[in-house]
Design a protein around this motif. Structure first.
Motif, PDB file in Angstrom:
ATOM      1  N   ALA A  74     -34.077  16.328   0.768  1.00  0.00           N
ATOM      2  CA  ALA A  74     -33.955  17.432  -0.187  1.00  0.00           C
ATOM      3  C   ALA A  74     -35.084  17.383  -1.211  1.00  0.00           C
ATOM      4  CB  ALA A  74     -32.597  17.370  -0.883  1.00  0.00           C
ATOM      5  N   LYS A 111     -30.807  12.863   0.225  1.00  0.00           N
ATOM      6  CA  LYS A 111     -31.501  12.922  -1.061  1.00  0.00           C
ATOM      7  C   LYS A 111     -33.013  12.953  -0.870  1.00  0.00           C
ATOM      8  CE  LYS A 111     -31.882  10.486  -5.489  1.00  0.00           C
ATOM      9  NZ  LYS A 111     -31.417   9.303  -6.269  1.00  0.00           N
ATOM     10  N   THR A 155     -30.152  23.198  -1.463  1.00  0.00           N
ATOM     11  CA  THR A 155     -31.280  22.736  -0.656  1.00  0.00           C
ATOM     12  C   THR A 155     -30.790  22.004   0.585  1.00  0.00           C
ATOM     13  OG1 THR A 155     -32.693  22.510  -2.606  1.00  0.00           O
ATOM     14  CG2 THR A 155     -33.369  21.320  -0.626  1.00  0.00           C
ATOM     15  N   LEU A 177     -22.050  17.285   1.047  1.00  0.00           N
ATOM     16  CA  LEU A 177     -23.358  17.321   0.396  1.00  0.00           C
ATOM     17  C   LEU A 177     -23.933  18.736   0.405  1.00  0.00           C
ATOM     18  CD1 LEU A 177     -24.881  14.050   1.907  1.00  0.00           C
ATOM     19  CD2 LEU A 177     -24.100  14.386  -0.445  1.00  0.00           C
ATOM     20  N   ALA A 185     -22.481  20.977  -2.224  1.00  0.00           N
ATOM     21  CA  ALA A 185     -22.874  20.659  -3.598  1.00  0.00           C
ATOM     22  C   ALA A 185     -24.341  20.932  -3.895  1.00  0.00           C
ATOM     23  CB  ALA A 185     -22.562  19.185  -3.895  1.00  0.00           C
ATOM     24  N   ASP A 186     -25.158  21.107  -2.859  1.00  0.00           N
ATOM     25  CA  ASP A 186     -26.600  21.265  -3.069  1.00  0.00           C
ATOM     26  C   ASP A 186     -27.151  22.350  -2.137  1.00  0.00           C
ATOM     27  OD1 ASP A 186     -29.427  21.007  -3.085  1.00  0.00           O
ATOM     28  OD2 ASP A 186     -29.273  18.911  -3.677  1.00  0.00           O
ATOM     29  N   LYS A 217     -36.623  23.523 -10.724  1.00  0.00           N
ATOM     30  CA  LYS A 217     -36.027  23.608  -9.389  1.00  0.00           C
ATOM     31  C   LYS A 217     -36.715  24.661  -8.530  1.00  0.00           C
ATOM     32  CE  LYS A 217     -31.393  21.891 -10.467  1.00  0.00           C
ATOM     33  NZ  LYS A 217     -29.934  22.177 -10.382  1.00  0.00           N
TER      34      LYS A 217
END
Length: 278
Positions: free
Chosen positions: A142, A139, A97, A91, A94-95, A233
């Protein structure tokens, strides 16, 4: 004594967990069978001389089975902890944040497993539930952090534009370029502002998720804009400021001289001596 796990609890776990619980029930059944087969004098309250030996045999068997269950539970727990760490790493990759939250130990495998039960047999279902909820928790965290960061970026962009306005006033009043004309700077480089980074777009600099550009500067006026690096974002609002020193905003694209004033403008001291134009 070997704990008997309720069937409902076993049904909420994975195949390996159910296997462990099944062995737990078998061990408990073995205990009952051993006690039933033992002479009456070997049971609690018996008085025969054989009682200590028979009881010790049953206890040794139970201890061995329980230790085997603990070892199996420890292996399963270690596997789940490894799976949690691997999923968090995926995770984070991929992100950005989530990567930041992991780096700050807010969403790391260590943070997710705080409160891990000390009972070896209780760890497995606890860890399995944690693994199943890693994505959902990541999720939500974030999203919350992203909203906070986004608002912080927007407020920082407003402060940066106000700083540009004040720098323009100083530039003009002190005739920084020494040309004998009290004019405004034509580029941000001429203002020698601190805290800004170079941008890949010519004429722009960046700071706190926004890129800034001086649109024009002459004897009478100047204007600048602030655009989010990634709209939605790093910031939702686009900002504009000119010689009046008032920050204006727009959410659908670049702001301009006729855009609404940013609500936060009231929190900043006036950045210009110019009066509002009608």
């Amino acid at each position: 004594m070997i704990p008997v796990v309720p069937r409902a609890a076993a049904e909420t776990t994975g195949p390996e967990d159910r296997s462990m619980f099944r062995h737990s029930r078998i061990a408990a059944a073995s205990l009952l069978a051993a006690l039933a087969a033992a002479p009456a004098t070997a049971r609690p309250g018996g008085s025969s001389a054989e009682s200590p030996t028979a009881t010790a045999t049953v206890q040794a068997s139970l201890d061995a089975q329980y230790e085997a269950l603990e070892r199996q539970a420890a292996r399963l727990a270690a596997a789940y902890e490894k799976a949690i760490a691997a999923r968090v790493a995926e995770l984070a990759a991929a992100d950005p944040t989530i990567a930041y939250l992991v780096d700050k130990n807010l969403l790391s495998a260590e943070a997710l497993t705080r409160g891990l039960p000390t009972d070896p047999l209780a760890r497995v279902p606890w860890l399995r539930t944690t693994l199943a909820r890693v994505d959902e928790r990541a999720k939500k965290m974030a999203a919350r952090f992203g909203d906070v960061t986004l608002r912080q970026n927007e407020r920082a962009a407003i402060r940066a534009l106000v700083a540009i306005a004040r720098a323009q006033e100083r530039y003009r009043e002190s005739d920084t370029d020494g040309n004998g004309v009290f004019d405004y700077a034509e580029s941000l480089d001429a203002l020698a502002l601190e805290g800004f980074e170079a941008d890949d777009k010519p004429g722009y600099v960046r700071r706190h998720g926004y890129r800034f550009r001086l649109l024009h500067g002459d004897v009478l006026s100047w204007s600048a804009e602030a655009l989010p690096l990634e709209p939605g974002k790093t910031g939702r609002r686009f900002f504009f400021i000119d010689e009046r020193g008032q920050v204006r905003e727009n959410t659908g694209g670049p702001a301009g001289a006729s855009s609404p004033l940013a609500p936060e403008q009231a929190e900043e001291k006036p950045a210009s001596k110019h009066r509002e134009r009608n």
